[in-house]
Design a protein around this motif. Structure first.
Motif, PDB file in Angstrom:
ATOM      1  N   PRO A 118       0.814  -1.227   0.000  1.00 37.18           N
ATOM      2  CA  PRO A 118       0.000   0.000   0.000  1.00 37.18           C
ATOM      3  C   PRO A 118       0.845   1.275   0.000  1.00 37.18           C
ATOM      4  N   ALA A 119       1.972   1.246   0.707  1.00 29.00           N
ATOM      5  CA  ALA A 119       2.867   2.404   0.714  1.00 29.00           C
ATOM      6  C   ALA A 119       3.527   2.587  -0.651  1.00 29.00           C
ATOM      7  N   ASP A 120       3.872   1.494  -1.311  1.00 31.75           N
ATOM      8  CA  ASP A 120       4.461   1.584  -2.643  1.00 31.75           C
ATOM      9  C   ASP A 120       3.473   2.182  -3.637  1.00 31.75           C
ATOM     10  N   ARG A 121       2.184   1.833  -3.497  1.00 30.16           N
ATOM     11  CA  ARG A 121       1.168   2.416  -4.379  1.00 30.16           C
ATOM     12  C   ARG A 121       0.985   3.905  -4.087  1.00 30.16           C
ATOM     13  N   LEU A 122       1.003   4.266  -2.816  1.00 28.84           N
ATOM     14  CA  LEU A 122       0.886   5.676  -2.456  1.00 28.84           C
ATOM     15  C   LEU A 122       2.080   6.466  -2.992  1.00 28.84           C
ATOM     16  N   ALA A 123       3.272   5.878  -2.908  1.00 28.04           N
ATOM     17  CA  ALA A 123       4.469   6.559  -3.409  1.00 28.04           C
ATOM     18  C   ALA A 123       4.340   6.876  -4.893  1.00 28.04           C
ATOM     19  N   GLU A 124       3.753   5.965  -5.654  1.00 27.02           N
ATOM     20  CA  GLU A 124       3.559   6.205  -7.083  1.00 27.02           C
ATOM     21  C   GLU A 124       2.709   7.449  -7.316  1.00 27.02           C
ATOM     22  N   LYS A 125       1.693   7.636  -6.476  1.00 24.81           N
ATOM     23  CA  LYS A 125       0.822   8.805  -6.610  1.00 24.81           C
ATOM     24  C   LYS A 125       1.524  10.075  -6.137  1.00 24.81           C
ATOM     25  N   LEU A 126       2.244   9.983  -5.029  1.00 26.05           N
ATOM     26  CA  LEU A 126       2.946  11.155  -4.514  1.00 26.05           C
ATOM     27  C   LEU A 126       3.996  11.644  -5.499  1.00 26.05           C
ATOM     28  N   ALA A 127       4.598  10.732  -6.242  1.00 25.41           N
ATOM     29  CA  ALA A 127       5.666  11.093  -7.168  1.00 25.41           C
ATOM     30  C   ALA A 127       5.174  11.975  -8.310  1.00 25.41           C
ATOM     31  N   THR A 128       3.884  12.041  -8.536  1.00 26.18           N
ATOM     32  CA  THR A 128       3.349  12.899  -9.597  1.00 26.18           C
ATOM     33  C   THR A 128       3.295  14.360  -9.181  1.00 26.18           C
ATOM     34  N   ASN A 129       3.500  14.643  -7.897  1.00 24.33           N
ATOM     35  CA  ASN A 129       3.483  16.018  -7.399  1.00 24.33           C
ATOM     36  C   ASN A 129       4.828  16.671  -7.726  1.00 24.33           C
ATOM     37  N   PRO A 130       4.851  17.734  -8.534  1.00 27.64           N
ATOM     38  CA  PRO A 130       6.128  18.334  -8.936  1.00 27.64           C
ATOM     39  C   PRO A 130       6.887  18.987  -7.789  1.00 27.64           C
ATOM     40  N   ASN A 131       6.236  19.220  -6.656  1.00 32.04           N
ATOM     41  CA  ASN A 131       6.894  19.826  -5.507  1.00 32.04           C
ATOM     42  C   ASN A 131       7.508  18.797  -4.556  1.00 32.04           C
ATOM     43  N   LEU A 132       7.411  17.512  -4.931  1.00 31.99           N
ATOM     44  CA  LEU A 132       7.961  16.450  -4.100  1.00 31.99           C
ATOM     45  C   LEU A 132       9.039  15.699  -4.861  1.00 31.99           C
ATOM     46  N   VAL A 133      10.144  15.414  -4.190  1.00 32.22           N
ATOM     47  CA  VAL A 133      11.198  14.563  -4.742  1.00 32.22           C
ATOM     48  C   VAL A 133      11.118  13.249  -3.988  1.00 32.22           C
ATOM     49  N   LEU A 134      10.422  12.285  -4.561  1.00 32.03           N
ATOM     50  CA  LEU A 134      10.205  11.007  -3.889  1.00 32.03           C
ATOM     51  C   LEU A 134      11.231   9.986  -4.362  1.00 32.03           C
ATOM     52  N   ILE A 135      11.899   9.340  -3.400  1.00 32.11           N
ATOM     53  CA  ILE A 135      12.888   8.318  -3.697  1.00 32.11           C
ATOM     54  C   ILE A 135      12.570   7.077  -2.878  1.00 32.11           C
ATOM     55  N   ALA A 136      12.447   5.939  -3.546  1.00 29.78           N
ATOM     56  CA  ALA A 136      12.230   4.664  -2.848  1.00 29.78           C
ATOM     57  C   ALA A 136      13.579   4.070  -2.475  1.00 29.78           C
ATOM     58  N   ARG A 137      13.711   3.675  -1.207  1.00 33.00           N
ATOM     59  CA  ARG A 137      14.961   3.114  -0.685  1.00 33.00           C
ATOM     60  C   ARG A 137      14.698   1.713  -0.102  1.00 33.00           C
ATOM     61  N   PRO A 138      14.665   0.679  -0.938  1.00 35.92           N
ATOM     62  CA  PRO A 138      14.465  -0.680  -0.418  1.00 35.92           C
ATOM     63  C   PRO A 138      15.597  -1.089   0.520  1.00 35.92           C
ATOM     64  N   VAL A 139      15.239  -1.718   1.637  1.00 33.61           N
ATOM     65  CA  VAL A 139      16.199  -2.082   2.680  1.00 33.61           C
ATOM     66  C   VAL A 139      16.510  -3.573   2.631  1.00 33.61           C
ATOM     67  N   THR A 140      17.544  -3.967   3.372  1.00 29.55           N
ATOM     68  CA  THR A 140      18.063  -5.339   3.283  1.00 29.55           C
ATOM     69  C   THR A 140      17.655  -6.241   4.441  1.00 29.55           C
ATOM     70  N   TYR A 141      17.137  -5.696   5.543  1.00 33.04           N
ATOM     71  CA  TYR A 141      17.002  -6.522   6.746  1.00 33.04           C
ATOM     72  C   TYR A 141      15.844  -7.511   6.695  1.00 33.04           C
ATOM     73  N   TRP A 142      15.018  -7.451   5.643  1.00 36.30           N
ATOM     74  CA  TRP A 142      14.008  -8.486   5.458  1.00 36.30           C
ATOM     75  C   TRP A 142      14.561  -9.709   4.716  1.00 36.30           C
ATOM     76  N   ASP A 143      15.732  -9.580   4.104  1.00 36.88           N
ATOM     77  CA  ASP A 143      16.248 -10.655   3.265  1.00 36.88           C
ATOM     78  C   ASP A 143      16.438 -11.957   4.028  1.00 36.88           C
TER      79      ASP A 143
END
Length: 258
Positions: free
Chosen positions: A63-88
């Protein structure tokens, strides 16, 4: 998430023990009324950096990944996804995760963020100052309103005829920082083979591919160049500049290179 997969140690315990890394992954608790729809974020003035710490192994993250896709369309936001390793360690190795992302999230937690601090997924951090569950759109909007664009610095860019960009920095305070060039892939679709999201296809937006410190900043004004050859990271199709304090410090400014 089941109880056995929940990390109950709080940040204070990590600090007292001097832990350098988590020993078990933690997902954000289910929150009644969580809203995956993008809110009307009042990001005025300078662009605001949003960093989403996520994982293919976390069932609370899509759900957060889907929200990030929508937030990224806002030109005033610089959205960067940072996948982490501790679930591996639970059996599925995240194909996009970077240890540097995990380290940055731990640094944020040790320094202490306003909002919901700690190391968990999905977590969204606003300008290195405020943390929220990554699917909580209303909390994110409140964090942007309160903490976004509060860095007292600006980044200006202009394309150069020979390629690359001319960059101008300015700031009103005496803060010192580093200018980081961030390379991302705008859209990545991943088929997840096992783990909590096994059998699902999940889309990710503005996934970090590489980052490098290209200049140190001593406050005030400064000029520099991003060369064309620095914009050739394998797999990347977008680039941003982030002016931040080192070691998980506050973000002073951010801007896409366009």
């Amino acid at each position: 998430m089941t109880r056995q997969h929940t990390l109950t140690a709080v940040l204070g315990s990590l600090v007292m023990l001097g832990a350098a890394a988590l020993v078990w992954p933690q997902s954000a608790p289910a929150v009644a009324g969580a809203q995956p729809d993008a809110p009307a974020i009042a990001a005025s003035g300078e662009p605001v950096l949003l960093e989403l710490f996520t994982s293919q192994g976390c069932s609370s993250c899509p759900p957060a990944d889907r929200l990030a896709e929508k937030l990224a369309t806002n030109p005033n936001l610089v959205l960067i996804a940072r996948p982490v390793t501790y679930w591996d360690r639970l059996g599925w190795k995240d194909t996009l995760a970077r240890e540097d992302n995990t380290t940055l999230q731990q640094d944020y937690a040790r320094r202490g963020l306003a909002g919901r601090n700690g190391v968990y997924t999905p977590q969204l951090v606003v300008d290195g100052r405020f943390g929220a569950v990554g699917s909580r759109s209303e909390d994110i909007a409140a964090g942007v309103k309160r903490y976004g664009s509060a860095g007292d610095a600006t980044i200006r860019v202009a394309k150069r005829g020979a390629g690359g960009y001319a960059v101008s920095l300015s700031g009103t305070g005496e803060a010192k920082g580093e200018l980081v060039l961030v390379a991302v892939t705008r859209k990545v679709m991943v088929g997840i083979g096992s783990g909590e999201n096994g059998g699902r296809k999940v889309g990710y937006t503005n996934v970090l591919r590489a980052e490098r410190n290209i200049a140190d900043w001593q406050g005030g004004t400064a000029q520099m160049v991003v060369r064309a050859d620095q914009l050739k990271v394998a797999g990347a199709d977008a680039y941003a500049l982030v002016l931040r304090a080192p070691g998980g410090g506050k973000v002073f400014a951010a801007r896409w290179l366009t």
